[in-house]
Design a protein around this motif. Sequence first.
Motif, PDB file in Angstrom:
ATOM      1  N   UNK A 181       0.827  -1.195   0.000  1.00 24.00           N
ATOM      2  CA  UNK A 181       0.000   0.000   0.000  1.00 24.00           C
ATOM      3  C   UNK A 181       0.866   1.251   0.000  1.00 24.00           C
ATOM      4  N   UNK A 182       0.318   2.327  -0.541  1.00 27.54           N
ATOM      5  CA  UNK A 182       1.027   3.595  -0.587  1.00 27.54           C
ATOM      6  C   UNK A 182       0.698   4.410   0.655  1.00 27.54           C
ATOM      7  N   UNK A 183       1.723   4.730   1.460  1.00 30.01           N
ATOM      8  CA  UNK A 183       1.502   5.537   2.646  1.00 30.01           C
ATOM      9  C   UNK A 183       1.025   6.934   2.311  1.00 30.01           C
ATOM     10  N   UNK A 184       1.571   7.523   1.261  1.00 26.13           N
ATOM     11  CA  UNK A 184       1.166   8.878   0.874  1.00 26.13           C
ATOM     12  C   UNK A 184      -0.304   8.897   0.451  1.00 26.13           C
ATOM     13  N   UNK A 185      -0.703   7.902  -0.347  1.00 30.18           N
ATOM     14  CA  UNK A 185      -2.089   7.858  -0.792  1.00 30.18           C
ATOM     15  C   UNK A 185      -3.037   7.632   0.379  1.00 30.18           C
ATOM     16  N   UNK A 186      -2.588   6.856   1.381  1.00 31.41           N
ATOM     17  CA  UNK A 186      -3.397   6.652   2.584  1.00 31.41           C
ATOM     18  C   UNK A 186      -3.659   7.985   3.276  1.00 31.41           C
ATOM     19  N   UNK A 187      -2.634   8.805   3.409  1.00 32.80           N
ATOM     20  CA  UNK A 187      -2.813  10.099   4.070  1.00 32.80           C
ATOM     21  C   UNK A 187      -3.687  11.027   3.229  1.00 32.80           C
ATOM     22  N   UNK A 207       5.839  16.899  10.534  1.00 34.39           N
ATOM     23  CA  UNK A 207       7.265  17.218  10.631  1.00 34.39           C
ATOM     24  C   UNK A 207       7.834  17.326   9.226  1.00 34.39           C
ATOM     25  N   UNK A 208       9.073  17.804   9.137  1.00 36.55           N
ATOM     26  CA  UNK A 208       9.685  18.000   7.825  1.00 36.55           C
ATOM     27  C   UNK A 208      10.632  16.866   7.446  1.00 36.55           C
ATOM     28  N   UNK A 209      10.487  15.702   8.096  1.00 39.32           N
ATOM     29  CA  UNK A 209      11.366  14.582   7.786  1.00 39.32           C
ATOM     30  C   UNK A 209      10.796  13.629   6.765  1.00 39.32           C
ATOM     31  N   UNK A 210       9.489  13.679   6.500  1.00 37.86           N
ATOM     32  CA  UNK A 210       8.893  12.779   5.517  1.00 37.86           C
ATOM     33  C   UNK A 210       8.212  13.608   4.434  1.00 37.86           C
ATOM     34  N   UNK A 211       6.917  13.351   4.217  1.00 41.72           N
ATOM     35  CA  UNK A 211       6.201  14.029   3.148  1.00 41.72           C
ATOM     36  C   UNK A 211       5.015  14.819   3.673  1.00 41.72           C
ATOM     37  N   UNK A 212       5.011  15.120   4.971  1.00 39.50           N
ATOM     38  CA  UNK A 212       3.872  15.816   5.558  1.00 39.50           C
ATOM     39  C   UNK A 212       3.637  17.167   4.892  1.00 39.50           C
ATOM     40  N   UNK A 213       4.700  17.925   4.680  1.00 43.96           N
ATOM     41  CA  UNK A 213       4.530  19.258   4.107  1.00 43.96           C
ATOM     42  C   UNK A 213       3.919  19.191   2.715  1.00 43.96           C
ATOM     43  N   UNK A 214       4.377  18.265   1.895  1.00 48.74           N
ATOM     44  CA  UNK A 214       3.850  18.118   0.540  1.00 48.74           C
ATOM     45  C   UNK A 214       2.367  17.735   0.570  1.00 48.74           C
ATOM     46  N   UNK A 215       2.023  16.764   1.429  1.00 48.46           N
ATOM     47  CA  UNK A 215       0.639  16.286   1.494  1.00 48.46           C
ATOM     48  C   UNK A 215      -0.274  17.369   2.054  1.00 48.46           C
ATOM     49  N   UNK A 216       0.184  18.053   3.107  1.00 49.04           N
ATOM     50  CA  UNK A 216      -0.622  19.117   3.692  1.00 49.04           C
ATOM     51  C   UNK A 216      -0.798  20.270   2.718  1.00 49.04           C
ATOM     52  N   UNK A 217       0.244  20.571   1.954  1.00 48.15           N
ATOM     53  CA  UNK A 217       0.153  21.668   0.990  1.00 48.15           C
ATOM     54  C   UNK A 217      -0.891  21.347  -0.085  1.00 48.15           C
ATOM     55  N   UNK A 218      -0.878  20.101  -0.559  1.00 46.62           N
ATOM     56  CA  UNK A 218      -1.874  19.696  -1.556  1.00 46.62           C
ATOM     57  C   UNK A 218      -3.288  19.790  -0.994  1.00 46.62           C
ATOM     58  N   UNK A 219      -3.457  19.324   0.240  1.00 42.49           N
ATOM     59  CA  UNK A 219      -4.785  19.352   0.847  1.00 42.49           C
ATOM     60  C   UNK A 219      -5.247  20.788   1.073  1.00 42.49           C
TER      61      UNK A 219
END
Length: 346
Positions: free
Chosen positions: A244-250, A271-283
């Motif tokens: 499963x894709x973790x990013x798609x899950x979020x 946090x800025x260690x994974x993809x939170x900023x990218x996912x939050x920005x898209x949302x």
Amino acid sequence: MPSTTASQLAVPTLHRAARIEDALHQLVERRLRRTGWQPNIVAYAGYGAPGWARVLCRVLLSRPERRKGRLEKVRGWRSFATLPAKHVEVTIEAGDGVHTARADRSGFVDTVVKADFTPGWASVRLRVADAEPVEALVRVIDPKVRLGILSDIDDTVMVTALPRPMLAAWNTFVLDEHARTAVPGMAVLYERLVTAHPGSPVFYLSTGAWNVAPTLTRFLSRHLYPAGPLLLTDWGPTADRWFRSGREHKRATLARLASEFPDVRWLLIGDDGQHDQEIYREFAAAHPENVAGVAIRRLSPTQSVLAGSLPVPNDRPSSAGPVGQKWLSAPDGAGLWKLLRDAGLV
């Protein structure tokens, strides 16, 4: 009008990895059932509103003497040594109603039931044949609530050094849960937020597997984080891919929350260690009306390297999101609290 052929009605073929997994599970399940193992429900906290609830649980095979409705405290890797009870029927008693759902090929039940609930914490009762019923908590959100808190877990509330594979594996599979450390000041930050906004729910969204849900729940309680539903995923093969894709899950979870609670604006914490900023920005760009702000816990240079990313200068601007959105960044909970307070979010 053309007729529908049998091939058109056929069930899509599972991915090879899923077929292999199913075959292995079937072989082991037959042997375990012959020795007395039976289905057992592991309940997870769900959420909902006064008229409905999302119910989450998993059905696993367990020894008769260990069928307690929850997983015992075990070292990390043992949480993954489980066998799902596939396609078992689960009865859900919610209020005065009785509903049924069927576990999927991984033993999961994720369903929405209708019932009258009072805002706050409620519960539903889950049953499978020949087992004691299990209570599942449900966080019922008051329709008047306008702010929700959605938090990442890894390196946001708990130091895990993800996504560096070897360190992540050590933290997840080997390290005793009492050896895990909390991110400084984050529990106090969350407690201050729910005190400043009574009735606001806290959701914990992670790419982690449901297998570690009991461990994470105990960690959050032990470090005095506000109680809230965990929104995790399953690491196994899917019908069309190896993992499963973790990013798609979020992404899918955020979109679902925006649809279920259109009047709630979310404070997104990561946090800025994974993809939170990218996912939050898209949302935030797709659902600006559902975002109150974004608070990013900034990793130290050492933590960034351990997490597999490059250190970012400490003097970077805190506004990194879409125009009009409040994006804040600090290394710990105390710093984020000050920025949130100055920004008028508390």
